[in-house]
Structures are given as C-alpha cells and as structure tokens.
Design a protein around this motif. Structure first.
Motif, mmCIF file in Angstrom:
data_model
loop_
_atom_site.group_PDB
_atom_site.id
_atom_site.type_symbol
_atom_site.label_atom_id
_atom_site.label_comp_id
_atom_site.label_asym_id
_atom_site.label_seq_id
_atom_site.Cartn_x
_atom_site.Cartn_y
_atom_site.Cartn_z
ATOM 1 N N GLU A 1 0.705 -1.304 0.188
ATOM 2 C CA GLU A 1 0.022 -0.075 0.071
ATOM 3 C C GLU A 1 0.752 1.290 0.021
ATOM 4 O OE1 GLU A 1 -3.196 0.425 2.783
ATOM 5 O OE2 GLU A 1 -4.387 -0.769 1.156
ATOM 6 N N LYS B 1 -4.530 -6.517 5.900
ATOM 7 C CA LYS B 1 -3.757 -5.467 5.367
ATOM 8 C C LYS B 1 -3.731 -4.082 6.340
ATOM 9 C CE LYS B 1 -7.130 -2.986 2.373
ATOM 10 N NZ LYS B 1 -7.539 -1.964 3.051
ATOM 11 N N ASP B 2 -4.664 -4.066 7.220
ATOM 12 C CA ASP B 2 -4.622 -2.988 8.180
ATOM 13 C C ASP B 2 -4.257 -3.290 9.634
ATOM 14 O OD1 ASP B 2 -5.409 -1.093 6.335
ATOM 15 O OD2 ASP B 2 -7.602 -1.464 6.849
#
Lengths: 275, 275
Positions: free
Chosen positions: B21, B128-129
C-alpha cells in the motif's frame, strides 16, 4: 398486562427496553433504591413510570435485577402476591437464593440467569438488544408453578433469548467456571499491572490481548461482591482448578520443558472446537 | 527499492500487504520455511515473489517475522549484507536476541515489536490493516545505524504506526506484564475448563466475558513457546505478581472479607483511567 422491574441498572434497564419492543405490556413500572437511577431510567425511557416498591407487587410479572443480597429481603416485603404473579430473579448465582425463597411465593418464583452483560453498569448502560440471541438459564423450574414457567418462557422467547434449563446447583458450578472465575482473573490481572510503580508507561503499550483480558475488570464491585459471596464455594473450587493449570504452565517454564509447554498451549487451542 | 520478508504468517503476511500500500517498494520478496506458506502467500498476493532464503539478503530492507528461536540462526546465514541493508526483527521479546546479533551486522539490525496481532496465524490470517494506528516499539536503537533507524521509522510511519523507543531490557519486562502474562493466563483458563469432564456442557453457556478472556488462548503454540523461552525470567516474575493478586482475592473470599473484596475490585476498576 403490566410488568415491574426492580433495579434499573444494566440488566433491569435493558429488560425495560426489550419488554417495550415486545408490545406484551400496557405499562412497565420501575423501582430503584437509588433516586438518581429512577430519574435516569425515566429520561432514558427504560420504563414508563417509577413507583414505590410496594406498588410493584401488583404487576403481572416482576423482574428482580438487583445485587443478589437484596433479593430475599425484597421478596419478604411482598405481602400481596396473587397466585398468578410471576416473579423472575435475573441474578448470577442461584442455589442460596433457591433455598431461601419464602415458601408462600415459591410457585410464583422463577430463577433465570441471562448470559449477557457488559462491563458497564447503571441505567445509562442499558441496551435494547442486550438479550437478543443470548442464552437464558432457567433454574429449578420443577419448583415453580406451571403457569409461571410458561409465562416466563413466552417472555424470554419474545425478547429473542434461547432457553436452557438447569438445576441451581449445577448452574452455580458451571457459571463459576465460565463467568465468575474469568471475572476474578480479570480483576487480579488489572491489579497486578496497577500495583507497578509506573502503570501508565506500561499501559501505553497495550494491544488487543490485554484489552480483552482486562475488559471485565471494569465490572461493578457491588454486584460482584454479592455474587462471590453467594457462590463462594464454587468460585474457590474453580480458582483451585485454574491455579493448578497456571502452576503447571509456570513449572514447565521453570524446568524449561519447552515441548511440554507447547503441548499445554496446543491443548488450550482445542477450546475453539467447542465454541 | 526492494523489501524481503522472512516468515509469511500473520505478521509477515500482513507486513507484505501493508508495504504494498505504501508504494515504497518496486518488489516485495518472501520466504517461508514451509512450502505451503509460500504457495498461500503468493495466491493471496501477500508478496510479489517467493525466493530462496539466500536471495532475501539482496533486499534493501529485510523483515524477520519468524518464531524467536529462528532469528539468530537466520542472521548467521547472511554472508553478503551491505552497509545500507536494514534488517528488522518483528519478534515479541528483545533482550536475548539483542545480545546475540552477529557484530558484523549490528548496525544493520533494528529491533521492532508491533503491538498488534490476532489469535490467528499463518498466511491466511494476514490483514492489510493489522498495523494501522498501532504502536511499534523500537528497541536499543542507539546500537543501530543512523541510516537504518531513519529508514525503519519512515517505513513504520508509512504503514500508519506510532513509534515508541525503549531499551530491550525495559521492553521485555513491560511486555511480560502487558502481553506475555495475559497469554499464559488465557491458556490456563482454557485448560481449566477443558480439564472438566463435560467442557461442552459448560461452554454451551458462554457469554462475552469468557469469550474475551479465552480469545488469545487460540494463539500459536510455536510462536509463544519461543517467547516464553526467551523472556522466561520476566514472565515468571510477572506470574508471581499476578499470583499475589489472585491469592489476595481468594483469601478475602475465604475469610469472607466482602468489603475488602469490593475495595479490591474497585481498585481494578481504576484501570480505565489509564486506558
């Protein structure tokens, strides 16, 4: 039909909100020993009206949502209970109370323990969906009147609960392990960190694990004091079982038996197969 | 720039997703000792390519997200580390490793502990977080190269983390209390219930308290064995502090000192002032 709720905190207040949704009752009366709670309950719309304790006994169904030590003394003030009144105790320990219910109202009485709650307390903690899809344990119902059992079941199903029946003795032991023991542990964990010189520095680092493990240490000391008092023997027994496990983990570490420690943790992992 | 991740489980896999990201890296290489994990990581898109361990050392930044006991042996296989390589260890205990880093790569090395995780493990647990808005503790950075410290900080800020600096000794003690102790307790609680004749009947009754208290008992025994091994002394010390508190709670119950028990719980309630 009229419902009455004695004790307008997390459980009683949430019950008020849940009962309103069922439309089963024309009015829902409330009473709390704390005048501030009555005010808050009214302004939050938890009940329709707050009345004197003695007026609650005219209701078709009466919920007791107060610290355990208050239940029997409250029942003893009731001098005008009809054979069709249903009195539902929502407390978290059952055996001691079951053996102390005034015999003239034994048929009226239903022991019920909702397996729902949060760490917050007081009227402001009330939630309309607190009971939805949760379990309610009905205890010793063979001693309650048939009418009362049927009526209580109808109410609990209407607010979305799943009913489990159990003897009060069995209830108190199972609940000691699954609820009372985790609370004592959480209080002890919180105090362990708070006993350090610099809790603030340590608590600045918290991740999800500690957050979850300490959540219920915020629970009401007034409510829990009575639970531990009434379920003392079972809680102490459950603490012994826990102690045995934690001392085993400790011993494996001290003796550097790392593969055994791994196996001990892998055993704990199997918990998820049951949940 | 090229990043390499050794160990493609919850932490390494989530790091792969988070780094993608940032757009800071042209390619992200991965390596896991388990061939299945390499396959899963590729099909889940956690990294761009899986390579041999020896090829990872060509990356500008190398993350180590493997059980603690593997960290030093992995570092020892590196024979071609440039002065500008940054090697970041993401493990949960720091002091023992800090004292064993091969001196030729001490400047390359950054000790980092992300205060984030879940009870799940393996590539499929990657999120992803996972690191977003979480704390990362950088340890003993006075021993790392200035370039490496600056670069590591840039990466962690880019993935949304808040940086705290600490000595590895202090880290290991604080983390013993705030993370390792809660894990041992949760494993012990799970095993206490599982040791009963009828865990299924008991676990049918669970409410939110037990659910939260047992969540981290599902954590990886392989990862936690190494943590308890490397942070043994601190974990045992934290267990002693916890033991003292739980025995105090128990004693107050045994001696029926209910007001003192209430005060003990009210003290635990104050935890929320720090959180």
């Amino acid at each position: 039909m009229q419902a009455g709720i004695i004790g307008l905190g997390l459980i009683g207040g949430s019950m008020g909100l849940a009962l309103q949704e069922t439309k089963m009752f024309k009015t829902i009366l409330g009473y709390d020993i704390n005048p501030l709670h009555n005010q808050q309950a009214l302004s939050l719309g938890l009940v329709d009206e707050c009345v004197e304790l003695k007026n609650i006994q005219e209701c078709d169904v009466i919920f007791l949502a107060i610290p355990l030590d208050g239940i029997i003394p409250t029942l003893e003030t009731f001098d005008n209970i009809s054979p069709y009144t249903t009195i539902i105790d929502l407390g978290g320990a059952k055996e001691k109370i079951a053996s102390s219910i005034p015999s003239r109202m034994r048929k009226n009485f239903i022991g019920a323990h909702p397996m729902s709650g949060t760490e917050f307390f007081g009227p402001k903690a009330a939630l309309k969906d607190l009971f939805k899809n949760k379990i309610i344990i009905l205890t010793d119902i063979e001693d309650s009147g048939e009418f009362q059992v049927a009526y209580a079941k109808e109410i609990f199903v209407s607010i979305g609960m799943r009913i489990i029946k159990m003897g009060s003795k069995e209830h108190d032991w199972h609940i000691a392990l699954i609820s009372h023991l985790p609370h004592i542990i959480s209080y002890a964990l919180a105090n362990a960190v708070l006993s350090q010189e610099n809790p603030q520095t340590i608590l600045a680092l918290i991740g999800g694990g500690f957050k979850d493990m300490s959540r219920i240490s915020k629970s009401s000391p007034i409510m829990w004091k009575d639970i531990f008092k009434q379920n003392k023997e079972n809680v102490l027994k459950s603490l012994d079982i826990f102690e045995k496990e934690i001392l085993l983990g400790k011993k494996l570490m001290e003796e550097e038996k790392w593969e055994d420690l791994k196996a001990w943790m892998a055993k704990a992992n199997t918990l998820q197969n049951f949940m």
